[in-house]
Design a protein around this motif. Sequence first.
Motif, PDB file in Angstrom:
ATOM      1  N   ASP A  49       1.373  -6.630   6.247  1.00 62.41           N
ATOM      2  CA  ASP A  49       2.102  -6.321   7.399  1.00 62.41           C
ATOM      3  C   ASP A  49       2.000  -7.296   8.476  1.00 62.41           C
ATOM      4  O   ASP A  49       1.028  -7.738   9.116  1.00 62.41           O
ATOM      5  CB  ASP A  49       1.857  -4.837   7.967  1.00 62.41           C
ATOM      6  CG  ASP A  49       2.281  -3.961   6.803  1.00 62.41           C
ATOM      7  OD1 ASP A  49       2.908  -4.195   5.965  1.00 62.41           O
ATOM      8  OD2 ASP A  49       1.830  -2.620   7.228  1.00 62.41           O
ATOM      9  N   ASP A  52      -6.620   0.617  -3.654  1.00 64.93           N
ATOM     10  CA  ASP A  52      -7.471   1.121  -2.804  1.00 64.93           C
ATOM     11  C   ASP A  52      -8.342   2.678  -3.386  1.00 64.93           C
ATOM     12  O   ASP A  52      -9.318   2.649  -3.046  1.00 64.93           O
ATOM     13  CB  ASP A  52      -6.608   1.711  -1.331  1.00 64.93           C
ATOM     14  CG  ASP A  52      -6.005   0.689  -0.855  1.00 64.93           C
ATOM     15  OD1 ASP A  52      -6.543  -0.574  -0.887  1.00 64.93           O
ATOM     16  OD2 ASP A  52      -4.898   0.709  -0.159  1.00 64.93           O
ATOM     17  N   GLY A  71      -0.659  -0.809  -4.347  1.00 62.28           N
ATOM     18  CA  GLY A  71      -1.590  -1.077  -3.561  1.00 62.28           C
ATOM     19  C   GLY A  71      -2.629   0.349  -3.179  1.00 62.28           C
ATOM     20  O   GLY A  71      -3.754   0.134  -3.166  1.00 62.28           O
ATOM     21  N   GLY A  99       0.997  -1.188   0.106  1.00 58.42           N
ATOM     22  CA  GLY A  99      -0.164  -0.026   0.006  1.00 58.42           C
ATOM     23  C   GLY A  99       0.801   1.338  -0.116  1.00 58.42           C
ATOM     24  O   GLY A  99       0.310   2.284  -0.222  1.00 58.42           O
ATOM     25  N   GLY A 100       2.074   1.138   0.501  1.00 62.96           N
ATOM     26  CA  GLY A 100       3.100   2.290   0.582  1.00 62.96           C
ATOM     27  C   GLY A 100       4.212   2.182  -0.551  1.00 62.96           C
ATOM     28  O   GLY A 100       4.953   3.217  -0.672  1.00 62.96           O
ATOM     29  N   GLY A 138       1.306  -6.377   0.741  1.00 64.67           N
ATOM     30  CA  GLY A 138       0.134  -6.718   0.480  1.00 64.67           C
ATOM     31  C   GLY A 138      -0.434  -7.313  -0.966  1.00 64.67           C
ATOM     32  O   GLY A 138      -0.929  -8.313  -1.050  1.00 64.67           O
ATOM     33  N   ASN A 173      -1.972 -11.275  -4.308  1.00 60.61           N
ATOM     34  CA  ASN A 173      -3.073 -10.862  -5.744  1.00 60.61           C
ATOM     35  C   ASN A 173      -2.874 -12.251  -6.671  1.00 60.61           C
ATOM     36  O   ASN A 173      -1.619 -12.438  -7.201  1.00 60.61           O
ATOM     37  CB  ASN A 173      -2.600  -9.757  -6.223  1.00 60.61           C
ATOM     38  CG  ASN A 173      -3.606  -9.501  -7.556  1.00 60.61           C
ATOM     39  OD1 ASN A 173      -3.478  -9.742  -8.543  1.00 60.61           O
ATOM     40  ND2 ASN A 173      -4.762  -8.821  -7.200  1.00 60.61           N
ATOM     41  N   GLY A 202      -7.459  -3.630  -2.355  1.00 62.14           N
ATOM     42  CA  GLY A 202      -6.942  -4.823  -3.164  1.00 62.14           C
ATOM     43  C   GLY A 202      -7.837  -6.031  -3.112  1.00 62.14           C
ATOM     44  O   GLY A 202      -8.211  -6.522  -4.293  1.00 62.14           O
TER      45      GLY A 202
HETATM   46  O1  KG4 Z   1       2.010  -4.739   2.973  1.00 65.58           O
HETATM   47  P1  KG4 Z   1       0.653  -3.819   3.523  1.00 65.58           P
HETATM   48  O2  KG4 Z   1      -0.071  -4.871   4.566  1.00 65.58           O
HETATM   49  O3  KG4 Z   1       0.934  -2.729   3.779  1.00 65.58           O
HETATM   50  C1  KG4 Z   1       1.795  -1.667   3.337  1.00 65.58           C
HETATM   51  O4  KG4 Z   1       2.980  -1.842   3.747  1.00 65.58           O
HETATM   52  O5  KG4 Z   1       1.261  -0.658   2.568  1.00 65.58           O
HETATM   53  O6  KG4 Z   1      -0.207  -3.751   2.059  1.00 65.58           O
HETATM   54  C2  KG4 Z   1      -1.626  -3.170   2.208  1.00 65.58           C
HETATM   55  C3  KG4 Z   1      -2.028  -3.173   0.602  1.00 65.58           C
HETATM   56  C4  KG4 Z   1      -3.350  -2.425   0.566  1.00 65.58           C
HETATM   57  O7  KG4 Z   1      -3.128  -1.308  -0.294  1.00 65.58           O
HETATM   58  C5  KG4 Z   1      -4.380  -3.486   0.160  1.00 65.58           C
HETATM   59  O8  KG4 Z   1      -5.372  -2.863  -0.645  1.00 65.58           O
HETATM   60  C6  KG4 Z   1      -3.151  -4.331  -0.821  1.00 65.58           C
HETATM   61  O9  KG4 Z   1      -1.984  -4.401  -0.034  1.00 65.58           O
HETATM   62  N1  KG4 Z   1      -3.716  -5.637  -1.004  1.00 65.58           N
HETATM   63  C7  KG4 Z   1      -3.990  -6.332  -2.277  1.00 65.58           C
HETATM   64  C8  KG4 Z   1      -4.565  -7.397  -1.764  1.00 65.58           C
HETATM   65  N2  KG4 Z   1      -4.472  -7.807  -0.763  1.00 65.58           N
HETATM   66  C9  KG4 Z   1      -3.989  -6.586  -0.124  1.00 65.58           C
HETATM   67  N3  KG4 Z   1      -3.790  -5.707  -3.409  1.00 65.58           N
HETATM   68  C10 KG4 Z   1      -4.362  -6.515  -4.449  1.00 65.58           C
HETATM   69  N4  KG4 Z   1      -4.748  -7.722  -4.404  1.00 65.58           N
HETATM   70  C11 KG4 Z   1      -4.836  -8.358  -3.204  1.00 65.58           C
HETATM   71  N5  KG4 Z   1      -5.288  -9.559  -3.071  1.00 65.58           N
END
Ligand code: KG4
Length: 381
Positions: free
Chosen positions: A348, A205, A201, A175-176, A319, A323, A218
């Motif tokens: 995370d 969102d 990500g 997400g970041g 995250g 996918n 996501g």
């Molecule tokens: O790694 P993470 O938990 O947090 C950060 O470090 O940003 O990633 C969260 C991100 C969110 O934007 C979420 O929408 C995305 O990962 N995400 C996905 C999926 N599961 C989580 N994006 C696409 N497909 C998925 N299945």
Amino acid sequence: MKILGIETSCDETAAAVVLDGHTLLSNVVASSMDLHAKYGGVVPEIAARSHIESITPVIEQALTEAFQTEDTSLKIEDGKNKKPNSTFHLPPSKFDPWDQIDGIAVTCGAGLGGSLLVGVLTARTLAIIHKKPLYAVNHVEGHLYASFLTNTSLPDYTLPVNAPQFPVLGLIVSGGHSQLVYFRDHFDYDLLGQTKDDAIGEAFDKVAKILGIPYPGGPSVSKMALDGDPRKYTLPKAKMPGKYDFSFSGLKTAVLRLAQKECGKLHDFPSTKLSALLSDAQKADISASFQRVAIETVVDKTVLAFEQFQPKTVIIGGGVASNTELRAQLTARLPLQILYTDPKLCTDNGAMIAALGCFKMKLDQQVADPYNLVISPNLSM
Ligand code: KG4
Ligand code: ZN
């Protein structure tokens, strides 16, 4: 060597214990995601307050679960195939899990300032009280170390059979962050490229917000995409001057313009009112078309980097790494088996931080000063 990992960079309060960088002994995550859902994104003040409430019980649970076995020595030597048991080998009054812990690793950046502060101050305090070495971990680097976890006796985890072999090509999609990194060895890497605006990500969102489907976007967009036609709409792939750089903000704006066009509205029509005018079929087609292009964008560059650097292993963290379209496209286009980790270790978690902490300790990396470690919200790789 057992390391307690603490992670509080965004909205997950997480702690885990990892043995020797490869065996997951416990993994506890408390998310404040539900509290943010109605705002369609993480509210920093709510996340920080929620970390304060959760951090102590989460760490206690991670320590308890890690050593919850009848014969602790057996589980510690070989985390594989040992049944967790709720009775301690020693009477609980005499058993102190801290005697088993060799060090503490904590995320010091990148992330939200208020969130990072809670984890870092907790880790500093615990390191001082229990006289343990403290390791400061870069969250983005940490994401890739989830792929080094190959053993666990915890239920419901599917881990890769082999640990990554260097040289490693790492793709971080969260997400970041959206980054491609080439590792010659542990702690010896080059950042090949990264996003110049939104992370992938974040784009998922924001598209979910336009379509009026639940946060986090996501999983919602990829679920919606299952019923859609990925070739229904043509959306743009950004062309970047940097060979391995990404951009997703143009794609997100293109989705907004497409939704406005589909509803017969002009560019000044409020994005918040579009979802009520779109049918489920239109939302599914937009989701599928967006997902295809967003995923192709990172896969194209990963394939390019693979061809140039010829790594022995490709790993993915963050995250978005869970996918299914990303996994399908990478599997189809790369001529090697990719080490995909469990989806619970893509978002995370403390396990990835503990795993990286193990390698820091093993390879004599710098120990942080528990009296002075500060947060680095904008830390890069
Ligand atoms: O790694 P993470 O938990 O947090 C950060 O470090 O940003 O990633 C969260 C991100 C969110 O934007 C979420 O929408 C995305 O990962 N995400 C996905 C999926 N599961 C989580 N994006 C696409 N497909 C998925 N299945
Ligand atoms: Zn993350």
